[in-house]
Design a protein around this motif. Structure first.
Motif, PDB file in Angstrom:
ATOM      1  N   GLN A 159      24.354 -10.801  29.031  1.00  0.00           N
ATOM      2  CA  GLN A 159      25.477 -10.248  29.788  1.00  0.00           C
ATOM      3  C   GLN A 159      26.431  -9.488  28.879  1.00  0.00           C
ATOM      4  OE1 GLN A 159      27.252 -13.540  31.845  1.00  0.00           O
ATOM      5  NE2 GLN A 159      25.548 -13.771  33.301  1.00  0.00           N
ATOM      6  N   GLN A 160      26.674 -10.073  27.685  1.00  0.00           N
ATOM      7  CA  GLN A 160      27.556  -9.395  26.740  1.00  0.00           C
ATOM      8  C   GLN A 160      26.928  -8.087  26.262  1.00  0.00           C
ATOM      9  OE1 GLN A 160      30.583 -10.465  26.050  1.00  0.00           O
ATOM     10  NE2 GLN A 160      31.018  -8.724  24.721  1.00  0.00           N
ATOM     11  N   GLU A 161      25.588  -8.128  26.036  1.00  0.00           N
ATOM     12  CA  GLU A 161      24.911  -6.904  25.612  1.00  0.00           C
ATOM     13  C   GLU A 161      24.942  -5.845  26.705  1.00  0.00           C
ATOM     14  OE1 GLU A 161      21.017  -7.984  24.481  1.00  0.00           O
ATOM     15  OE2 GLU A 161      21.616  -8.857  22.536  1.00  0.00           O
ATOM     16  N   ASN A 168      29.354   1.083  25.812  1.00  0.00           N
ATOM     17  CA  ASN A 168      28.857   2.143  24.938  1.00  0.00           C
ATOM     18  C   ASN A 168      28.535   3.404  25.727  1.00  0.00           C
ATOM     19  OD1 ASN A 168      29.005   0.594  22.590  1.00  0.00           O
ATOM     20  ND2 ASN A 168      26.967  -0.294  22.917  1.00  0.00           N
ATOM     21  N   GLU A 169      27.939   3.205  26.912  1.00  0.00           N
ATOM     22  CA  GLU A 169      27.663   4.364  27.758  1.00  0.00           C
ATOM     23  C   GLU A 169      28.958   5.066  28.163  1.00  0.00           C
ATOM     24  OE1 GLU A 169      25.409   2.918  30.993  1.00  0.00           O
ATOM     25  OE2 GLU A 169      23.536   2.656  29.834  1.00  0.00           O
ATOM     26  N   TYR A 171      31.729   4.912  26.489  1.00  0.00           N
ATOM     27  CA  TYR A 171      32.246   5.550  25.285  1.00  0.00           C
ATOM     28  C   TYR A 171      31.502   6.845  24.998  1.00  0.00           C
ATOM     29  CZ  TYR A 171      34.752   1.226  24.208  1.00  0.00           C
ATOM     30  OH  TYR A 171      35.596   0.142  24.249  1.00  0.00           O
ATOM     31  N   GLU A 172      30.160   6.816  25.176  1.00  0.00           N
ATOM     32  CA  GLU A 172      29.386   8.034  24.953  1.00  0.00           C
ATOM     33  C   GLU A 172      29.783   9.135  25.938  1.00  0.00           C
ATOM     34  OE1 GLU A 172      25.335   6.916  25.178  1.00  0.00           O
ATOM     35  OE2 GLU A 172      25.292   5.918  23.199  1.00  0.00           O
ATOM     36  N   LYS A 173      29.953   8.722  27.210  1.00  0.00           N
ATOM     37  CA  LYS A 173      30.393   9.710  28.191  1.00  0.00           C
ATOM     38  C   LYS A 173      31.768  10.263  27.823  1.00  0.00           C
ATOM     39  CE  LYS A 173      27.837   7.790  32.115  1.00  0.00           C
ATOM     40  NZ  LYS A 173      27.945   7.145  33.440  1.00  0.00           N
ATOM     41  N   ARG A 174      32.650   9.352  27.387  1.00  0.00           N
ATOM     42  CA  ARG A 174      33.997   9.775  26.995  1.00  0.00           C
ATOM     43  C   ARG A 174      33.953  10.708  25.795  1.00  0.00           C
ATOM     44  NH1 ARG A 174      38.785  11.001  29.012  1.00  0.00           N
ATOM     45  NH2 ARG A 174      40.488  10.593  27.519  1.00  0.00           N
ATOM     46  N   VAL A 175      33.075  10.337  24.823  1.00  0.00           N
ATOM     47  CA  VAL A 175      32.924  11.184  23.635  1.00  0.00           C
ATOM     48  C   VAL A 175      32.355  12.539  24.003  1.00  0.00           C
ATOM     49  CG1 VAL A 175      31.632  11.412  21.484  1.00  0.00           C
ATOM     50  CG2 VAL A 175      32.756   9.265  22.008  1.00  0.00           C
ATOM     51  N   LYS A 176      31.361  12.545  24.896  1.00  0.00           N
ATOM     52  CA  LYS A 176      30.794  13.810  25.328  1.00  0.00           C
ATOM     53  C   LYS A 176      31.822  14.668  26.048  1.00  0.00           C
ATOM     54  CE  LYS A 176      25.983  12.304  25.730  1.00  0.00           C
ATOM     55  NZ  LYS A 176      24.851  12.041  26.656  1.00  0.00           N
ATOM     56  N   SER A 177      32.619  13.999  26.908  1.00  0.00           N
ATOM     57  CA  SER A 177      33.664  14.759  27.602  1.00  0.00           C
ATOM     58  C   SER A 177      34.700  15.280  26.616  1.00  0.00           C
ATOM     59  CB  SER A 177      34.324  13.884  28.664  1.00  0.00           C
ATOM     60  OG  SER A 177      34.969  12.771  28.055  1.00  0.00           O
ATOM     61  N   LEU A 178      35.045  14.427  25.624  1.00  0.00           N
ATOM     62  CA  LEU A 178      35.998  14.877  24.610  1.00  0.00           C
ATOM     63  C   LEU A 178      35.408  16.005  23.769  1.00  0.00           C
ATOM     64  CD1 LEU A 178      37.454  11.449  23.419  1.00  0.00           C
ATOM     65  CD2 LEU A 178      38.622  13.186  24.781  1.00  0.00           C
TER      66      LEU A 178
END
Length: 236
Positions: A159-161, A168-169, A171-178
């Motif tokens: 569950q934690q993973e 992480n997804e 964060y990745e989406k946020r990073v991609k948007s940024l």
């Protein structure tokens, strides 16, 4: 009944009582094991083999002696029957009966001695098996509890993973948007820089034109001043 056969009969009755007590259903093998391991019986255990061997040999000798007497009185009875003496025949029958009784007593006592020994050993082994079973059940229960704990920890970790994966997804989406926003901003910055450079060039050209116009204005002013001075002189 003679003293020795009275003792053998008493020993037989004691053996029968011991067998009946050992076969009581409400006394568990664990209780018998505790009794067998008591200090008193443990103190007698070192001499138990000697006592058992001695009683077994005595009973065996008495059993063989009773068989010998049965054969002797049987032969004597046949001889008395052939002579036709009734009193002698009755005495031989009574002796034969006693010999048979002694044979049965000695035989059953001899038979029950190893039976009791075997019963006690089986009860001890049964108690040990029960103790091992309880220990195995406890170990199995502890192993099952440990497995449940491990499964619960594994589920928590999964569950934690999954939560971390979702984060992480995100964060990745946020990073991609940024990154896309940064790319757009960099493009806008490049356009602004180009516009600034063009504005600088236009400003420089305007400044140059302004300087040129100022120079021309100065020249014109000088000419006007000059022409004004000459006109004043003419008027005078």
């Amino acid at each position: 009944m003679s003293l020795q056969w009275t003792l053998v009969a008493g020993f037989l009755y004691a053996e029968i009582a011991v067998v009946l007590i050992l076969m009581l259903p409400f006394i568990s093998a664990t209780m018998w094991q505790k009794l067998f391991k008591s200090r008193f019986l443990q103190s007698l255990a070192s001499y138990s083999n000697f006592y058992f061997s001695a009683f077994f040999v005595i009973l065996l000798l008495l059993f063989l002696d009773s068989i010998r007497q049965m054969n002797k009185y049987s032969t004597a009875k046949d001889q008395e029957m052939s002579h036709g003496h009734l009193d002698a025949e009755l005495q031989q029958s009574m002796r034969m009966f006693r010999a048979q009784r002694n044979c049965y007593i000695a035989g059953f006592a001899l038979f029950l001695a190893p039976v009791i020994r075997r019963l006690t050993s089986l009860l001890s082994k049964n108690a040990e098996l029960i103790a091992r079973e309880c220990a195995s059940l406890k170990q199995a229960q502890s192993a099952a509890d440990a497995a449940k704990n491990l499964m619960a920890e594994k589920e928590k970790m999964e569950q934690q993973e999954s939560k971390d994966n979702r984060q992480n997804e995100e964060y990745e989406k946020r990073v991609k948007s940024l990154e896309s926003e940064l790319k757009e901003k960099s493009q806008e910055l490049l356009k602004a820089q180009k516009n600034l450079e063009s504005m600088k060039s236009q400003a420089e050209a305007t400044n140059k034109e302004y300087d040129r116009l100022l120079a021309e204005v100065d020249v014109l002013q000088k000419q006007v001043v000059k022409s004004g001075g000459e006109g004043d002189k003419k008027n005078e």
